[in-house]
Design a protein around this motif. Sequence first.
Motif, PDB file in Angstrom:
ATOM      1  N   ASP A   1      56.016  -5.850  74.226  1.00  0.00           N
ATOM      2  CA  ASP A   1      56.546  -4.686  73.517  1.00  0.00           C
ATOM      3  C   ASP A   1      58.058  -4.574  73.582  1.00  0.00           C
ATOM      4  O   ASP A   1      58.633  -3.668  73.003  1.00  0.00           O
ATOM      5  CB  ASP A   1      55.916  -3.405  74.066  1.00  0.00           C
ATOM      6  CG  ASP A   1      56.182  -3.224  75.562  1.00  0.00           C
ATOM      7  OD1 ASP A   1      56.698  -4.169  76.181  1.00  0.00           O
ATOM      8  OD2 ASP A   1      55.857  -2.152  76.087  1.00  0.00           O
TER       9      ASP A   1
ATOM     10  N   GLY B   1      54.420   7.958  63.899  1.00  0.00           N
ATOM     11  CA  GLY B   1      54.815   6.702  64.509  1.00  0.00           C
ATOM     12  C   GLY B   1      56.027   6.085  63.841  1.00  0.00           C
ATOM     13  O   GLY B   1      56.956   5.614  64.518  1.00  0.00           O
TER      14      GLY B   1
ATOM     15  N   ASN C   1      45.994   5.279  68.935  1.00  0.00           N
ATOM     16  CA  ASN C   1      45.953   6.716  68.681  1.00  0.00           C
ATOM     17  C   ASN C   1      44.729   7.112  67.865  1.00  0.00           C
ATOM     18  O   ASN C   1      44.122   8.157  68.119  1.00  0.00           O
ATOM     19  CB  ASN C   1      47.233   7.159  67.969  1.00  0.00           C
ATOM     20  CG  ASN C   1      48.366   7.463  68.929  1.00  0.00           C
ATOM     21  OD1 ASN C   1      48.453   8.546  69.489  1.00  0.00           O
ATOM     22  ND2 ASN C   1      49.224   6.480  69.138  1.00  0.00           N
TER      23      ASN C   1
ATOM     24  N   SER D   1      55.365  -0.014  70.511  1.00  0.00           N
ATOM     25  CA  SER D   1      53.938  -0.144  70.813  1.00  0.00           C
ATOM     26  C   SER D   1      53.243  -0.693  69.572  1.00  0.00           C
ATOM     27  O   SER D   1      52.882   0.078  68.661  1.00  0.00           O
ATOM     28  CB  SER D   1      53.346   1.209  71.215  1.00  0.00           C
ATOM     29  OG  SER D   1      54.025   1.747  72.327  1.00  0.00           O
TER      30      SER D   1
ATOM     31  N   SER E   1      49.170   9.768  62.417  1.00  0.00           N
ATOM     32  CA  SER E   1      49.623   8.740  63.353  1.00  0.00           C
ATOM     33  C   SER E   1      50.662   7.826  62.714  1.00  0.00           C
ATOM     34  O   SER E   1      51.670   7.472  63.342  1.00  0.00           O
ATOM     35  CB  SER E   1      48.431   7.922  63.845  1.00  0.00           C
ATOM     36  OG  SER E   1      47.510   8.734  64.544  1.00  0.00           O
TER      37      SER E   1
ATOM     38  N   SER F   1      47.712  -5.904  73.893  1.00  0.00           N
ATOM     39  CA  SER F   1      48.936  -5.614  73.159  1.00  0.00           C
ATOM     40  C   SER F   1      49.948  -6.726  73.377  1.00  0.00           C
ATOM     41  O   SER F   1      50.135  -7.193  74.508  1.00  0.00           O
ATOM     42  CB  SER F   1      49.533  -4.281  73.630  1.00  0.00           C
ATOM     43  OG  SER F   1      50.715  -3.984  72.929  1.00  0.00           O
TER      44      SER F   1
ATOM     45  N   SER G   1      50.027   0.976  68.608  1.00  0.00           N
ATOM     46  CA  SER G   1      50.049   2.433  68.755  1.00  0.00           C
ATOM     47  C   SER G   1      49.138   3.117  67.745  1.00  0.00           C
ATOM     48  O   SER G   1      48.393   4.042  68.097  1.00  0.00           O
ATOM     49  CB  SER G   1      51.484   2.941  68.599  1.00  0.00           C
ATOM     50  OG  SER G   1      51.528   4.344  68.579  1.00  0.00           O
TER      51      SER G   1
ATOM     52  N   THR H   1      50.759   1.362  74.899  1.00  0.00           N
ATOM     53  CA  THR H   1      49.912   1.656  73.742  1.00  0.00           C
ATOM     54  C   THR H   1      50.382   2.870  72.949  1.00  0.00           C
ATOM     55  O   THR H   1      49.711   3.301  72.011  1.00  0.00           O
ATOM     56  CB  THR H   1      48.463   1.902  74.212  1.00  0.00           C
ATOM     57  OG1 THR H   1      48.461   2.918  75.231  1.00  0.00           O
ATOM     58  CG2 THR H   1      47.864   0.636  74.776  1.00  0.00           C
ATOM     59  N   GLY H   2      51.532   3.421  73.319  1.00  0.00           N
ATOM     60  CA  GLY H   2      52.044   4.573  72.587  1.00  0.00           C
ATOM     61  C   GLY H   2      51.262   5.844  72.806  1.00  0.00           C
ATOM     62  O   GLY H   2      51.287   6.748  71.962  1.00  0.00           O
TER      63      GLY H   2
END
Length: 747
Positions: free
Chosen positions: A496, A419, A441, A434, A415, A493, A437, A252-253
């Motif tokens: 990845d 990112g 976040n 991710s 973010s 998710s 992400s 999920t970062g």
Amino acid sequence: MAIETELDRGAAFLLVPVFLAIGALAYFSFRAEPPLVPLAAAFALLAVLAFLTRTNRLAYYALAAAAICLLGMAIATIETERMATKMLGAAISAGITGRVVEIDTLDNGRLRLTLDILATERPVLRYAPDRVRLIARKVPEGVRAGSQVTGYARLMPPSGPVRPGSYDFSFESYFDGIGASGFFMKGPELAAAAKPPSAVGQASAWVENARDRIAQRIRDRIGGAEGEIAAALVVGVRGGIPEDVNEALRRTGLYHIISISGLHMAMVAGTVMLLMRLGFAAFPAFSSHRPVKKYAASAALAATAGYLFVSGAEVAAQRSFIMLAVMLTAVLFDRASLTMRNLAISAIVVIVISPHEVVGPSFQMSFAATAALVGAYAWWSDRREQQAQPAIQRSMPSKLWRWLATMAVGLAATSVIAGLATAVFGAWHFQRVSPLSLVANLAVMPIVSVLVMPFAVLAGLFMPFRLDGIFLDTMGAGLTAMIALAKWFSEHSPVDAVGLVSTHSVVLVTVALIIASMATTWLRVAALPLAAFALLALMKAEAPDVLVSEDARLMGVPVGAGRLAVNRARPNQFTIDNWKRAVVTEDVVGPTRLGPANQSKRNNATSPGVASPSGSGTAFSCADGLCLVEHPSGVQVAHAENAEAARRACASADLVVVNDATAGNVCGNSAVVVLTSRELARLGSAAIFLTPGGGGVPQQVDIRHAVATPYRPWHAQREFSREARGLPPYRRESKRQGAPEPATPAQ
């Protein structure tokens, strides 16, 4: 002219860390170790020429850039010579006595001890490493940092990359000063101190024991995975975090949250400054006549220095502290803190102290994110100044709503920018992204910013008075919510793994980021075509057709339909996970073991009574030490445990990997390509690219290894293993024969 404007605004200074980093990167990419004296002489010559041509702007900047690159190479050379880590050459079992430097509790309940070696026996190692890391099931009561322990351990040299281009454990171990790793076969036991440690050793042990006590207090109060993460955030010990939580954070970062970095340093500094400003606000008469902002910045600087001290002062934390210290110092001298110039100063200090960090993902992603954020902040500030409007009187609800909206937009923008700036670097180093992400976040960072880090600071302030319970409880509640959100996003998710990323695209992205963050004129738009070309070249890296581990025991062959065929039923999970991401496969297909009935139907004509499996396109077929599989291109790939088994594959296979350092070219002068464990021991893991032949043309097999010769200092130990010298594995003679254990290169 735009370039003249950029230079007048200080762009040349901002490029100093860029050229230093280029020099360091060039040094670490050399195939052979460059001599220091010629590098220093060349740097001095170019520096003098740059000074003499300073009236010619173009020549001056060109010569200065070249000189700075050479300086980066020289600094990296000096660091390598300064470290001179003694690394074990071959696996060996020996009795050791060492002083405990650090004790980490792992998620499986075992302990990882970092030891400074004081003595060895049974056998005495003639070239013993100075520092090792060993796993122990348990340790005696009273063992702590500074204690001396003794035991019988299995020592192994640092391994190389699990595939060419991946993370190099030998490189990291060399610059961490770790010469070997392994586990205790017997012990450890507490030993009487032969001699007291030095004053520096005693101070280090005191700090480490204090960290252990703080970590244990946090674990006892919060408990579970939350307690382990809280200990990681406060004192930097991450070994006890359960792997499922680690994986959820990676997917999920969110893993950056538990690695002490600029985020944590900034939150600690921000919390302290806020508390100080609120405290000063209670005394308006004092605040109106004193520079309370500087007082708050000084307190924040002291607090972050203490945080660095308590957290173990890892390299990433040191880098973050330097960046923040430069910005807080700017506040003390009435200068703007969040500027590219301060970031450049921080980068210069970090590169000079630890030039090897420039090749790692932590340095690259940290400075990429910070540069992007500082550049975006500068652009937004300029835009607001140009579009400034008269102040409007607003009601209290309107002000509150505007403040909340600004915070939400700022968090989202942060973010997105961070990112995007780090996505390519993460994909290049880890072959993963991710997808969720940004959303993760946005959901988690308010919790971390409000409930976790501020209360961690308050817990640290009140811990000496035993009044930290309520703050740790609040921190634990925030971490419970964070873990729940991370697991939920992880479960939803998509896959990845992104496969191998082209190095060219990373270079283009880096140049685009430098231009976009540093330029202040219309030259910023030059970053757009570079970013576009980077996206076009992103997935141009060629994926290997066969992967082989450096110990020659494991092979992986993508067989289509998202499957990776392996020759072992229980392969090393870390290696397999890395291979799966590199070739973008989801399922691992284990080998098919042929039974006696199947074996009798496949006897080799040249070796009567010996079974030979047949290669299939779905999985390895294995019998009597030989495994065969057919690559989707039609190429036959074989893995043999010894030379005898390898000979049975010579008639049908195009590529044979032999787990036997003494095998040599078992197929004679045929077109079969043979790769033995001797070559793998010398040159590391292999990525093999197959080109099917046609019309009577033999197959083309391109083997690319992870390590090149002549060896760099962090790989020099490879030549001393038995496998690298073409010797069979060591076999201990029975005690009845009275044969002593022969010396090995590790001794």
